[in-house]
Design an enzyme around this catalytic site. Structure first.
Site, PDB file in Angstrom:
ATOM      1  N   CYS A  38      -4.433  -1.658  -1.576  1.00  0.00           N
ATOM      2  CA  CYS A  38      -4.765  -0.207  -1.655  1.00  0.00           C
ATOM      3  C   CYS A  38      -5.641  -0.022  -2.727  1.00  0.00           C
ATOM      4  CB  CYS A  38      -3.280   0.512  -2.231  1.00  0.00           C
ATOM      5  SG  CYS A  38      -3.523   2.246  -2.876  1.00  0.00           S
ATOM      6  N   ASN A  39      -6.841   0.315  -2.608  1.00  0.00           N
ATOM      7  CA  ASN A  39      -7.768   0.512  -3.772  1.00  0.00           C
ATOM      8  C   ASN A  39      -7.262   1.357  -4.902  1.00  0.00           C
ATOM      9  OD1 ASN A  39     -10.698  -0.421  -2.583  1.00  0.00           O
ATOM     10  ND2 ASN A  39      -9.303   0.200  -1.112  1.00  0.00           N
ATOM     11  N   ASP A  61       0.636  -1.139   0.100  1.00  0.00           N
ATOM     12  CA  ASP A  61      -0.129   0.013  -0.041  1.00  0.00           C
ATOM     13  C   ASP A  61       0.892   1.216  -0.125  1.00  0.00           C
ATOM     14  OD1 ASP A  61      -2.149   1.803   0.292  1.00  0.00           O
ATOM     15  OD2 ASP A  61      -2.164   1.586   2.359  1.00  0.00           O
ATOM     16  N   SER A  62       0.457   2.320  -0.143  1.00  0.00           N
ATOM     17  CA  SER A  62       1.301   3.629  -0.191  1.00  0.00           C
ATOM     18  C   SER A  62       1.673   3.882   1.301  1.00  0.00           C
ATOM     19  CB  SER A  62       0.401   4.896  -0.679  1.00  0.00           C
ATOM     20  OG  SER A  62      -0.909   4.924  -0.062  1.00  0.00           O
ATOM     21  N   GLU A 122      -5.150   9.217   9.523  1.00  0.00           N
ATOM     22  CA  GLU A 122      -3.722   9.184   9.926  1.00  0.00           C
ATOM     23  C   GLU A 122      -3.420  10.137  11.043  1.00  0.00           C
ATOM     24  OE1 GLU A 122      -0.830   9.009   6.948  1.00  0.00           O
ATOM     25  OE2 GLU A 122      -1.894   7.294   6.230  1.00  0.00           O
ATOM     26  N   TYR A 168      -1.631   7.637  -2.659  1.00  0.00           N
ATOM     27  CA  TYR A 168      -1.623   7.486  -4.105  1.00  0.00           C
ATOM     28  C   TYR A 168      -3.081   7.928  -4.414  1.00  0.00           C
ATOM     29  CZ  TYR A 168       1.968   3.977  -4.197  1.00  0.00           C
ATOM     30  OH  TYR A 168       3.289   3.216  -4.307  1.00  0.00           O
ATOM     31  N   GLY A 169      -3.969   8.134  -3.540  1.00  0.00           N
ATOM     32  CA  GLY A 169      -5.406   8.435  -3.990  1.00  0.00           C
ATOM     33  C   GLY A 169      -5.484   9.997  -4.793  1.00  0.00           C
ATOM     34  N   CYS A 216     -11.485   2.265   0.550  1.00  0.00           N
ATOM     35  CA  CYS A 216     -10.155   2.625   0.743  1.00  0.00           C
ATOM     36  C   CYS A 216      -9.804   1.914   1.926  1.00  0.00           C
ATOM     37  CB  CYS A 216     -10.174   4.158   0.962  1.00  0.00           C
ATOM     38  SG  CYS A 216      -8.626   4.637   1.481  1.00  0.00           S
ATOM     39  N   THR A 217      -8.718   1.371   2.010  1.00  0.00           N
ATOM     40  CA  THR A 217      -8.144   0.527   2.981  1.00  0.00           C
ATOM     41  C   THR A 217      -7.753   1.174   4.232  1.00  0.00           C
ATOM     42  OG1 THR A 217      -5.775   0.385   1.972  1.00  0.00           O
ATOM     43  CG2 THR A 217      -7.330  -1.290   1.480  1.00  0.00           C
ATOM     44  N   HIS A 218      -7.839   2.620   4.187  1.00  0.00           N
ATOM     45  CA  HIS A 218      -7.702   3.352   5.473  1.00  0.00           C
ATOM     46  C   HIS A 218      -8.896   3.401   6.216  1.00  0.00           C
ATOM     47  CE1 HIS A 218      -3.924   5.469   4.252  1.00  0.00           C
ATOM     48  NE2 HIS A 218      -3.983   5.915   5.297  1.00  0.00           N
TER      49      HIS A 218
END
Lengths: 264, 264
Positions: free
Chosen positions: B73-74, B10-11, B151, B42-43, B182-184
């Site tokens: 990461c989507n 992922d980023s 974050e 990346y998004g 989104c994986t976040h």
């Protein structure tokens, strides 16, 4: 040499607020702006990664023949602090002028700084402020949500005010001067002002920098005298419509001549 | 080959929620996680820039001898959609399993997707959902502030709830199923749930992906049988304490064996 452009760079959109300020104050100068969109933001990255990216951009601008370079990003300014040239080209950062102006402005000797995490951790403003006046009390506050808020364009919204207020409430110092220690923050200027009592002075890097740059260009006899052929070129490491639209709006009434994508 | 690790990337921090999900469901497997912190997020970047970064990471993982790679990461999954291997190594993305699960879950055939700008613009979920069931109504909503909020760690705060609510209010569709695209976003799971009526189903990529991965590893006879020597290695292109602390917390009760910095 006089008619060569001035280079200016940032990771993304924030530096455009500095460009806007310089366009107004230097009507004869041409500018090449590099936005490192492919790797933005810099504010949450480590000093040596930011340094590496900054040097790649400086080398690119040097090859393009810029007569001076402005680092229009506080996180990048932090890692080039105290360096007034790079490979012979005069170098300007946004931290020293902002700190100097704040030190002159404060009456109660209490200065607060809002910035990214990278700038806060380097204590860049604190060090510069204390150089100007060792009696100052300085509180630094990382406010990482303000960059994405500015990029999202949520101006004059209650949520934006709440976020700014939450960050301000976490500052203990009874400051009379607040440094906007990230070039994105002037985009939120009105929202920040609305959260502060009117007697608090806001310091923006772009304005402070313009004074230093003018003095230095005069000293080196580098001021352009050609008022008819100014160009404003924007180069980016990635291209998005969103960035182009926001950049056009931020530099108004000035007009960007070209957008181009580059690889560093 | 069976006892080789599974690669996952992922980023930044988001993919750790997928890693956490896989650690629980694959107790015998070792994992190498790459977080591209030097260039995150990346998004908000363009597809070809994201593709370039993704290929650099895939080449690195291939050299390390991973037996399969999960794109956690989507935004990166979007640019590798439909590719089930890379240089001979099985490749898994988080979009197809999430879309499949959502299509099976919805009862009123109305599905909403919250994601980054890059994922939204590619219409990755919409395309996959309509492949599963052409009768579905799909609304995609870019919610770029949720990554920095996660974050920043502002969980269970009023401001976080207000921001999520504002985004949800902007969705017109009366959906019964919401994809966290989104994986976040699973980091904010509780806050998102609190903004939704309890009958709305939340779909998380990590859980959906685990089912696909398990089937494929069985099919290829690649499941590890060694239950005693699992290792969890994290490699990043930048290192920050903040990331290490958050990563440790997110994978609990599992323990990360090593953090290491790499150059891609």
């Amino acid at each position: 040499v006089k008619d060569k452009p001035i280079g200016i760079f940032d990771s993304g959109l924030g530096g455009i607020t500095v460009l806007r300020s310089l366009l107004e104050k230097f009507p004869n100068e041409s500018f090449i702006y590099i936005g490192d969109l492919a790797r933005l933001p810099y504010g949450n990255k480590s000093p040596d990664t930011i340094r590496k990216y900054g040097e790649q951009i400086l080398n690119y601008l040097n090859k393009m023949g810029t007569k001076a370079v402005v680092i229009a990003c506080n996180s990048a300014s932090t890692v080039f602090l105290g360096e007034d040239s790079y490979n012979g080209i005069p170098l300007f950062n946004v931290i020293e002028p902002g700190a100097n102006l704040a030190a002159k402005t404060t009456k109660n000797n209490k200065v607060a700084v809002m910035s990214t995490t990278a700038t806060m951790k380097a204590h860049a403003y604190k060090k510069e402020l204390l150089k100007c006046n060792p009696n100052l009390l300085v509180e630094e506050k990382a406010t990482p949500l303000l960059v994405p808020l500015a990029e999202e364009g949520w101006l004059h919204e209650k949520i934006t005010k709440d976020i700014i207020q939450k960050y301000l409430n976490e500052i203990e110092l009874k400051f009379d001067t607040l440094i906007l220690g990230c070039t994105h923050y002037p985009i939120l200027r009105d929202d920040i002002k609305n959260c502060l009592s009117p007697d608090i002075m806001l310091i923006e890097s772009g304005d402070a920098l313009a004074i230093n740059l003018d003095e230095k260009l005069k000293l080196l006899d580098l001021k352009s005298t050609d008022s008819n052929h100014r160009t404003i070129q924007i180069l980016t490491t990635d291209l998005t419509e969103h960035f182009e639209t926001l950049a056009h709006n931020l530099v108004k009434p000035y007009k960007i001549n070209s957008f181009e994508r580059i690889t560093l």
